[in-house]
Design an enzyme around this catalytic site. Structure first.
Site, PDB file in Angstrom:
ATOM      1  N   GLU A 215       1.015   3.810   2.095  1.00  0.00           N
ATOM      2  CA  GLU A 215       1.553   4.122   3.325  1.00  0.00           C
ATOM      3  C   GLU A 215       2.850   3.215   3.735  1.00  0.00           C
ATOM      4  OE1 GLU A 215      -2.938   4.348   3.916  1.00  0.00           O
ATOM      5  OE2 GLU A 215      -1.635   3.367   2.511  1.00  0.00           O
TER       6      GLU A 215
ATOM      7  N   HIS B 267       0.982  -1.359   0.305  1.00  0.00           N
ATOM      8  CA  HIS B 267       0.034   0.002  -0.008  1.00  0.00           C
ATOM      9  C   HIS B 267       0.796   1.245   0.160  1.00  0.00           C
ATOM     10  CE1 HIS B 267      -4.145  -2.097   1.758  1.00  0.00           C
ATOM     11  NE2 HIS B 267      -3.355  -2.690   0.709  1.00  0.00           N
TER      12      HIS B 267
ATOM     13  N   CYS C  24      -2.415  -0.809   7.412  1.00  0.00           N
ATOM     14  CA  CYS C  24      -1.523   0.320   7.406  1.00  0.00           C
ATOM     15  C   CYS C  24      -1.461   1.302   8.640  1.00  0.00           C
ATOM     16  CB  CYS C  24      -1.824   1.580   6.208  1.00  0.00           C
ATOM     17  SG  CYS C  24      -1.451   0.792   4.602  1.00  0.00           S
TER      18      CYS C  24
ATOM     19  N   CYS D 148      -6.062   1.728   5.892  1.00  0.00           N
ATOM     20  CA  CYS D 148      -6.680   0.597   6.230  1.00  0.00           C
ATOM     21  C   CYS D 148      -6.050  -0.034   7.607  1.00  0.00           C
ATOM     22  CB  CYS D 148      -6.686  -0.482   5.181  1.00  0.00           C
ATOM     23  SG  CYS D 148      -4.917  -1.120   5.103  1.00  0.00           S
TER      24      CYS D 148
END
Length: 169
Positions: free
Chosen positions: A56, A54, A88, A85
Site C-alpha cells: 500500500e 508495504h 497502512c 495493517c
C-alpha cells in the site's frame, strides 16, 4: 462500461506475484483514479531494508510522485490483496484515499474489519469506504501457497543441516 473492482484487483494480484518472486510476502496494491492506475506496488521490506515498504505504501508513493501531491484525487481507490495493517491505514487516511477494496482478511493485524476496526473509534478526520472480499479466494490462496512453500523450504533446510551435523560427528 467502467471496469469492475475484480478487474482492478487482478492488477494488484499481479503485483503480489512480483513480491512472491522476490521472496517477499505476496501482497500487491494499485491505486486507480479516473479509470487508470496511478500507482502500483508490492511488498518489499526485505529487498529495500525498509519496514514501511508495504504494498500500500509503495503504491501511495508512486501515485503521489505521479501527481506531485501528497493527497490523492477525490476518486482514488486502493485495491490491495490483503487487508491493510495499522500503519497502512494511517497512510491511506493522510493521503485521503476515497475507498479501499481488499481481497483477503488479515485476522492478526488487519485494521479495517479484522483485528482492529480502526474506524469504529471515531478518532480520524478522514474515513474511506471499505469493500472486503474482492477475489478473496484467489488472494488467500496466493498467500497460503507462499507460506506453504516457505515452510517446505525451511523443513528441507533443517533436514540438510541435520544430515551435515551427523556427518561431522
Amino acid at each position: 462500461m467502467a471496469p469492475t473492482d475484480e478487474y482492478w484487483m487482478q492488477f494488484a494480484y499481479e503485483q503480489a506475484a512480483i513480491a512472491a518472486s522476490k521472496q517477499e510476502i505476496p501482497v500487491g496494491a494499485v491505486i486507480v483514479s479516473q479509470n487508470q492506475i496511478i500507482g502500483a506496488g508490492y511488498n518489499a521490506p526485505i529487498c529495500l531494508s525498509d519496514p514501511t515498504a508495504h504494498a500500500e505504501v509503495q503504491a501511495l508513493r508512486q501515485a503521489c510522485m505521479h501527481l506531485n501531491n501528497y493527497r490523492l484525487p477525490e476518486d482514488a481507490v486502493l485495491y490491495v490483496t490483503l487487508e491493510p495493517c495499522t500503519m497502512c491505514v494511517g497512510a491511506l487516511i493522510h493521503a485521503r484515499v476515497s475507498k479501499v477494496v481488499f481481497g483477503a482478511t488479515e485476522p492478526k493485524s488487519g485494521s479495517l474489519v479484522s483485528a482492529r476496526k480502526l474506524f469504529e473509534t471515531g478518532y480520524y478526520n478522514h474515513q474511506f469506504d471499505i469493500k472486503a472480499g474482492c477475489l478473496s479466494e484467489q488472494c488467500s490462496e496466493q498467500l497460503s501457497d507462499f507460506f506453504k512453500h516457505r515452510r517446505e523450504q525451511k523443513k528441507k533446510q533443517r533436514l540438510q543441516e541435520s544430515v551435515l551435523n551427523k556427518q561431522n560427528i
